[in-house]
Design a protein around this motif. Structure first.
Motif, PDB file in Angstrom:
ATOM      1  N   HIS A   1     -16.583 -13.571   4.898  1.00  0.00           N
ATOM      2  CA  HIS A   1     -17.013 -14.498   5.947  1.00  0.00           C
ATOM      3  C   HIS A   1     -16.027 -14.554   7.110  1.00  0.00           C
ATOM      4  CE1 HIS A   1     -19.479 -15.919   2.547  1.00  0.00           C
ATOM      5  NE2 HIS A   1     -20.330 -16.361   3.486  1.00  0.00           N
ATOM      6  N   GLY A   2     -15.035 -13.690   7.115  1.00  0.00           N
ATOM      7  CA  GLY A   2     -14.089 -13.658   8.224  1.00  0.00           C
ATOM      8  C   GLY A   2     -13.139 -14.833   8.246  1.00  0.00           C
ATOM      9  N   GLU A   3     -12.947 -15.489   7.133  1.00  0.00           N
ATOM     10  CA  GLU A   3     -12.072 -16.661   7.084  1.00  0.00           C
ATOM     11  C   GLU A   3     -10.668 -16.325   6.575  1.00  0.00           C
ATOM     12  OE1 GLU A   3     -14.078 -19.417   4.614  1.00  0.00           O
ATOM     13  OE2 GLU A   3     -15.764 -19.728   6.004  1.00  0.00           O
ATOM     14  N   LEU A   4     -10.411 -15.064   6.268  1.00  0.00           N
ATOM     15  CA  LEU A   4      -9.116 -14.668   5.729  1.00  0.00           C
ATOM     16  C   LEU A   4      -8.190 -14.340   6.899  1.00  0.00           C
ATOM     17  CD1 LEU A   4      -7.935 -14.313   2.869  1.00  0.00           C
ATOM     18  CD2 LEU A   4      -8.389 -11.886   3.073  1.00  0.00           C
ATOM     19  N   VAL A   5      -7.562 -15.370   7.436  1.00  0.00           N
ATOM     20  CA  VAL A   5      -6.715 -15.207   8.620  1.00  0.00           C
ATOM     21  C   VAL A   5      -5.414 -15.981   8.407  1.00  0.00           C
ATOM     22  CG1 VAL A   5      -8.648 -14.852  10.192  1.00  0.00           C
ATOM     23  CG2 VAL A   5      -7.836 -17.176   9.729  1.00  0.00           C
TER      24      VAL A   5
END
Length: 227
Positions: free
Chosen positions: A120-124
């Motif tokens: 979900h592109g939340e690994l930042v």
């Protein structure tokens, strides 16, 4: 002239009998009897020596037999100890693998959360660094992820949670990975949870397959006919 002493007469010299110097005649007479007495004593001594040799030989045989038995006992104990050492080493490795598997099993939900966050592109940010460090550590401990879309379904490593039919597959195929599977070496600690698709009952070959068949037929006949 020499004067003779009155009252003494000279005895004539008598030659001594042949024998040992200083040996009396009686001693020579007793010699045959002494030899007869020495014969039985010598025979008795020889018989005693033979008995002692036989006894020593029997004792030596017993000692050799006992030595062989003790040697076999030692060899048997050495073999048992070697087997025990190998069994202990094997058990130690098994216990270590089980302990690692138990720890990694507890971390699987965390790895699933990391995977969903990545999708979900939340690994930042800092969370990404922590997640990557954790994945590196578990990989060093031997954890391997498996399960990909398009691979054939294997009930020994896959767990089907969804089922459907598709004309695009020719065998039962994993078409969706709901949760990846994990293994340590050859040991599966969690099967991959997947959605599977089976060939459509009575389905005809797809368009792509028809086109490939036509192409093969054209090549065998020398190419398509030109008008």
């Amino acid at each position: 002239m020499t004067e003779e002493t009155p009252g003494f007469e000279q005895e004539p010299d008598v030659p001594a009998e042949p024998g040992k110097p200083g040996e009396q005649p009686g001693d020579a007479a007793q010699a045959p009897g002494a030899a007869e007495e020495a014969g039985p004593e010598a025979a008795s001594g020889a018989s005693g020596d033979a008995e002692r040799v036989a006894a020593l030989t029997a004792q030596l045989d017993q000692t050799r037999t006992a030595l062989n038995e003790r040697t076999q006992d030692l060899q048997r104990l050495q073999a048992e100890f070697s087997n025990y050492r190998r069994r202990v080493e094997r058990d130690r490795v098994t216990v270590k693998e089980v302990a690692i598997a138990n720890v990694l099993t507890e971390l699987l939900p965390v790895l699933d959360d990391i995977g969903r966050a990545r999708d979900h592109g939340e690994l930042v940010g800092g969370f990404k660094s922590v997640a990557e460090s954790l994945e590196t550590v578990v990989a060093k401990m031997g954890l391997q992820q498996f399960g990909k879309e398009g691979e054939a379904f294997d009930p020994t490593v896959h767990e089907a949670l969804m089922h459907s039919y598709s004309p695009d597959v020719t065998e039962t195929t994993c078409v969706q990975i709901l949760q990846p599977g994990y293994r340590i070496g050859e040991r599966t600690i969690r099967p991959a949870r997947v959605g599977v698709a089976e060939p459509q009952p009575g389905a005809q070959p797809g368009k792509g397959e028809d086109q490939q068949a036509e192409t093969a037929a054209d090549e065998e006949s020398g190419g398509p006919e030109q008008g």
